[in-house]
Design a protein around this motif. Structure first.
Motif, PDB file in Angstrom:
ATOM      1  N   ILE A   1      63.351   7.841  45.559  1.00  0.00           N
ATOM      2  CA  ILE A   1      63.925   6.776  44.747  1.00  0.00           C
ATOM      3  C   ILE A   1      64.893   5.983  45.617  1.00  0.00           C
ATOM      4  N   VAL A   2      64.631   4.690  45.798  1.00  0.00           N
ATOM      5  CA  VAL A   2      65.502   3.852  46.622  1.00  0.00           C
ATOM      6  C   VAL A   2      66.176   2.821  45.716  1.00  0.00           C
ATOM      7  N   GLU A   3      67.513   2.907  45.611  1.00  0.00           N
ATOM      8  CA  GLU A   3      68.293   1.846  44.950  1.00  0.00           C
ATOM      9  C   GLU A   3      67.860   1.563  43.504  1.00  0.00           C
ATOM     10  N   ALA A   4      67.566   2.608  42.742  1.00  0.00           N
ATOM     11  CA  ALA A   4      67.264   2.399  41.320  1.00  0.00           C
ATOM     12  C   ALA A   4      68.549   2.066  40.571  1.00  0.00           C
TER      13      ALA A   4
ATOM     14  N   THR B   1      63.005  15.490  44.715  1.00  0.00           N
ATOM     15  CA  THR B   1      63.384  14.074  44.688  1.00  0.00           C
ATOM     16  C   THR B   1      64.509  13.792  45.676  1.00  0.00           C
ATOM     17  N   VAL B   2      64.363  12.700  46.427  1.00  0.00           N
ATOM     18  CA  VAL B   2      65.465  12.225  47.263  1.00  0.00           C
ATOM     19  C   VAL B   2      65.912  10.872  46.705  1.00  0.00           C
ATOM     20  N   LEU B   3      67.222  10.619  46.773  1.00  0.00           N
ATOM     21  CA  LEU B   3      67.822   9.386  46.245  1.00  0.00           C
ATOM     22  C   LEU B   3      68.442   8.644  47.416  1.00  0.00           C
ATOM     23  N   LEU B   4      67.930   7.468  47.737  1.00  0.00           N
ATOM     24  CA  LEU B   4      68.423   6.712  48.893  1.00  0.00           C
ATOM     25  C   LEU B   4      69.139   5.462  48.390  1.00  0.00           C
ATOM     26  N   TYR B   5      70.419   5.337  48.762  1.00  0.00           N
ATOM     27  CA  TYR B   5      71.224   4.205  48.293  1.00  0.00           C
ATOM     28  C   TYR B   5      72.011   3.622  49.452  1.00  0.00           C
TER      29      TYR B   5
END
Lengths: 100, 251
Positions: B116-119, B198-202
């Motif tokens: 997930i990128v920048e949700a 899941t990975v979260l990229l921000y």
């Protein structure tokens, strides 16, 4: 070996197929023509060009891999001539000109 | 190639590479190019079959008047992956990341690993929305674009005309803005049921970063990674983002 002139002609034909005859309004596409400043090509049209180059020249001309290694500023300044040189450098000797 | 989604909407799909499948979803006002010239080729070189597509109303997909809510877009995604027999990896950016989340919640057996990128959360907090709601939305919309694209719109010419036409359709003619405004928040108890790694990229400077922290708290086992840059982290930190996605998908 496929000449630079032949490759340039192919690239011009593909660009017109993708973006329309309006691209040639300012004159023919040359080695010095830039994709961004001169042709004002959209990024989505660049995707279509990548697809057509793949159809034309096959996997040995990895346009997407070449493009993806470039910095954004270099991409913005990219010229048709740089693309033609790249294709010429990757085409196996004796490749027929792309006529599809 | 084009595929047909529900409601007869045609979607433009492209693939790079061979191997285990990974599907990538771009954000609002973006296109397939958002991935095609960033992380897509690198993932393909790493031995993956990378499938990318234009969301409805974007790029070379059909300019659909309605259906920009997450459930409809997740149904479009289901049509794009209908022929993939095995579970696949899923990557989404911004609104596309919310589409990916919605899809993973609805079809947990189909998604292997999720990036997930920048949700934005709540979804109506989308980076672009405030500018699009302004009375002169078309001129303020320019300020929601990355700098490189902004120049294309403000300098007159072919690119400006085409970008303006695309923005005009999405903001003024389609239901996009109304759909964004009425999109319900994802509930914590839903997110707590997400089962895939899941990975979260921000971006560390992004206004969306609080959404990343919330997802890190609620999604079981999710790992938050902050990258240098703002909301356009796929442009600001292209290499780092690509590496982070590849590392997560490799497990």
């Amino acid at each position: 070996m496929t000449s630079h002139a032949t490759i340039l002609h192919t690239v011009e034909r593909l660009l017109v197929e993708i973006a329309g005859e309006e691209l040639l309004v300012a004159g023919p596409i040359t080695m010095a023509t830039s994709f961004n400043a001169d042709l004002q090509l959209e990024s989505i049209e660049f995707v279509a060009l990548a697809e057509q180059l793949q159809v034309c020249y096959g996997a040995s001309v990895d346009f997407v891999g070449w493009i993806s290694g470039k910095e954004l500023d270099d991409l913005i300044a990219l010229t048709v001539g740089e693309l033609v040189e790249f294709i010429a450098s990757r085409l196996p000797a004796g490749s027929p000109a792309c006529i599809s | 190639m084009h595929i047909l989604a529900a409601g007869g909407v045609t979607l433009h799909v492209q693939e790079l590479g061979h191997g285990p499948p990974v599907v990538m979803v771009h954000g609002l006002i973006g296109s397939i190019a958002s991935w095609y010239f960033t992380a897509g080729p690198a993932l393909a070189r790493g031995g993956r079959r990378v499938r990318m597509f234009d969301l409805r109303g974007h790029g070379r997909s059909q300019r659909a008047l309605t259906g920009y809510d997450l459930r409809t877009l997740a149904a479009d995604l289901a049509a794009v992956v209908a022929d993939l027999g095995e579970p696949f990896d899923l990557v989404g950016y911004s609104w596309g990341a919310l589409v990916a989340l919605r899809f993973a919640l609805a079809h947990p057996a189909r998604v292997r690993r999720l990036a997930i990128v920048e949700a934005p959360l709540p979804p109506s907090n989308a980076h672009e929305l405030a500018a699009w709601l302004a009375p002169d939305a078309l001129s303020t919309a320019v300020h929601t674009l990355p700098h490189a694209l902004r120049d294309a719109v403000t300098v007159r010419g072919r690119q400006a005309e085409r970008m303006t036409a695309a923005l005009t359709f999405l903001i003024r003619d389609s239901s996009l803005v109304a759909d964004l405004c009425s999109e319900p928040d994802l509930e914590d108890r839903e997110l707590a049921g997400l089962t895939c790694p899941t990975v979260l990229l921000y971006g560390e400077r992004s206004a969306c970063a609080p959404a990343g922290r919330r997802l890190a708290r609620t999604v079981p086992g999710a790992r938050l990674v902050l990258l240098r840059g703002g909301h356009f982290v796929h442009l600001d930190a292209r290499t780092e983002m690509t590496r982070a996605i590849a590392e997560h998908l490799d497990g």
